[in-house]
Design a protein around this motif. Structure first.
Motif, PDB file in Angstrom:
ATOM      1  N   LEU A   7       0.830  -1.196   0.000  1.00 41.90           N
ATOM      2  CA  LEU A   7       0.000   0.000   0.000  1.00 41.90           C
ATOM      3  C   LEU A   7       0.871   1.254   0.000  1.00 41.90           C
ATOM      4  CD1 LEU A   7      -2.747   1.385   0.118  1.00 41.90           C
ATOM      5  CD2 LEU A   7      -2.722   1.063   2.606  1.00 41.90           C
ATOM      6  N   CYS A   8       1.863   1.286   0.873  1.00 41.24           N
ATOM      7  CA  CYS A   8       2.758   2.452   0.931  1.00 41.24           C
ATOM      8  C   CYS A   8       3.532   2.601  -0.373  1.00 41.24           C
ATOM      9  CB  CYS A   8       3.698   2.339   2.123  1.00 41.24           C
ATOM     10  SG  CYS A   8       2.842   2.566   3.705  1.00 41.24           S
ATOM     11  N   GLY A   9       3.909   1.485  -0.993  1.00 42.24           N
ATOM     12  CA  GLY A   9       4.584   1.532  -2.285  1.00 42.24           C
ATOM     13  C   GLY A   9       3.724   2.196  -3.341  1.00 42.24           C
ATOM     14  N   LYS A  10       2.424   1.875  -3.346  1.00 41.31           N
ATOM     15  CA  LYS A  10       1.508   2.485  -4.307  1.00 41.31           C
ATOM     16  C   LYS A  10       1.306   3.975  -4.006  1.00 41.31           C
ATOM     17  CE  LYS A  10      -0.364   0.892  -7.330  1.00 41.31           C
ATOM     18  NZ  LYS A  10       0.031   0.767  -8.744  1.00 41.31           N
ATOM     19  N   ILE A  11       1.295   4.336  -2.735  1.00 36.09           N
ATOM     20  CA  ILE A  11       1.159   5.750  -2.358  1.00 36.09           C
ATOM     21  C   ILE A  11       2.343   6.535  -2.911  1.00 36.09           C
ATOM     22  CG2 ILE A  11       1.148   7.388  -0.417  1.00 36.09           C
ATOM     23  CD1 ILE A  11      -0.368   5.134   1.186  1.00 36.09           C
ATOM     24  N   VAL A  12       3.550   6.009  -2.706  1.00 33.73           N
ATOM     25  CA  VAL A  12       4.769   6.656  -3.211  1.00 33.73           C
ATOM     26  C   VAL A  12       4.764   6.677  -4.736  1.00 33.73           C
ATOM     27  CG1 VAL A  12       7.287   6.427  -3.352  1.00 33.73           C
ATOM     28  CG2 VAL A  12       6.127   6.119  -1.163  1.00 33.73           C
ATOM     29  N   GLU A  13       4.383   5.550  -5.346  1.00 35.22           N
ATOM     30  CA  GLU A  13       4.332   5.446  -6.807  1.00 35.22           C
ATOM     31  C   GLU A  13       3.416   6.511  -7.420  1.00 35.22           C
ATOM     32  OE1 GLU A  13       2.513   2.131  -9.744  1.00 35.22           O
ATOM     33  OE2 GLU A  13       3.933   1.355  -8.255  1.00 35.22           O
ATOM     34  N   LEU A  21      -3.009  12.217   0.817  1.00 38.76           N
ATOM     35  CA  LEU A  21      -3.953  11.108   0.748  1.00 38.76           C
ATOM     36  C   LEU A  21      -5.083  11.285   1.766  1.00 38.76           C
ATOM     37  CD1 LEU A  21      -4.608   8.445  -0.648  1.00 38.76           C
ATOM     38  CD2 LEU A  21      -3.127   7.293   0.994  1.00 38.76           C
ATOM     39  N   ALA A  22      -4.730  11.671   2.997  1.00 36.85           N
ATOM     40  CA  ALA A  22      -5.742  11.892   4.034  1.00 36.85           C
ATOM     41  C   ALA A  22      -6.712  12.984   3.602  1.00 36.85           C
ATOM     42  CB  ALA A  22      -5.075  12.248   5.363  1.00 36.85           C
ATOM     43  N   ASP A  23      -6.188  14.061   3.025  1.00 36.71           N
ATOM     44  CA  ASP A  23      -7.055  15.139   2.538  1.00 36.71           C
ATOM     45  C   ASP A  23      -8.001  14.628   1.458  1.00 36.71           C
ATOM     46  OD1 ASP A  23      -5.971  17.031   4.238  1.00 36.71           O
ATOM     47  OD2 ASP A  23      -4.578  17.838   2.733  1.00 36.71           O
ATOM     48  N   MET A  24      -7.482  13.845   0.528  1.00 32.01           N
ATOM     49  CA  MET A  24      -8.304  13.313  -0.560  1.00 32.01           C
ATOM     50  C   MET A  24      -9.391  12.375  -0.041  1.00 32.01           C
ATOM     51  SD  MET A  24      -5.246  12.662  -3.306  1.00 32.01           S
ATOM     52  CE  MET A  24      -6.187  12.423  -4.800  1.00 32.01           C
TER      53      MET A  24
END
Length: 152
Positions: A7-13, A21-24
């Motif tokens: 999940l974190c990898g996709k966030i960085v990607e 992300l939290a705002d979105m």
């Protein structure tokens, strides 16, 4: 548990920060940090679907990241919006599938597959493995059934 590393990898990607992300998602960044720091234990179905949309995850990626969360959640509320296709099933690394994975393809409820597997497994048309309350479906046999071919 959610695959936090993936999940974190996709966030960085996607070039996002936790704050972005939290705002979105419309949640406080400390809430998102807490969800991630606990291994994703408290990520709701709604939040998982938001993450799927924001990160533009394919059904296969979403299943890989949220599989355990999805299986747990589906036992309690069949509102999961990610539907796998036969192509997605082919890339699942496990040799067996769960009723939660095959139900959308069959357009059945996972619980109906479990009940049928226990009461009249021959009526399903594909083999199942029942151990206690767990039902597993051999992946290759299920794919053959869906394609109308015989397993030899």
């Amino acid at each position: 548990m959610v695959s936090i590393n993936k999940l974190c990898g996709k966030i960085v990607e996607c070039g996002l920060t936790i704050e972005n992300l939290a705002d979105m998602m419309g949640i406080n960044r400390s809430t998102l940090y807490r969800r991630l720091s606990t291994g994703g234990e408290n990520i709701s179905i709604k939040e998982a679907n938001q993450l799927k949309e924001i990160l533009q995850l394919t059904p296969a990626e979403a299943t890989e990241i949220f599989l355990l969360q999805m299986s747990h959640a589906m036992r309690h509320a069949e509102r999961w919006e990610i539907h796998m296709t036969l192509t997605d099933i082919e890339v699942v690394s496990s040799k067996t599938l769960t009723p939660d994975q095959v139900a959308p393809i069959l357009r059945w409820r996972p619980q109906m597959i479990r009940l049928q597997a226990r009461q009249r497994p021959e009526a399903l048309g594909f083999p199942v493995i029942v151990v206690g309350t767990r039902v597993k479906i051999p992946k290759q046999a299920f794919l053959a059934y869906m394609r109308g071919s015989e397993m030899g």
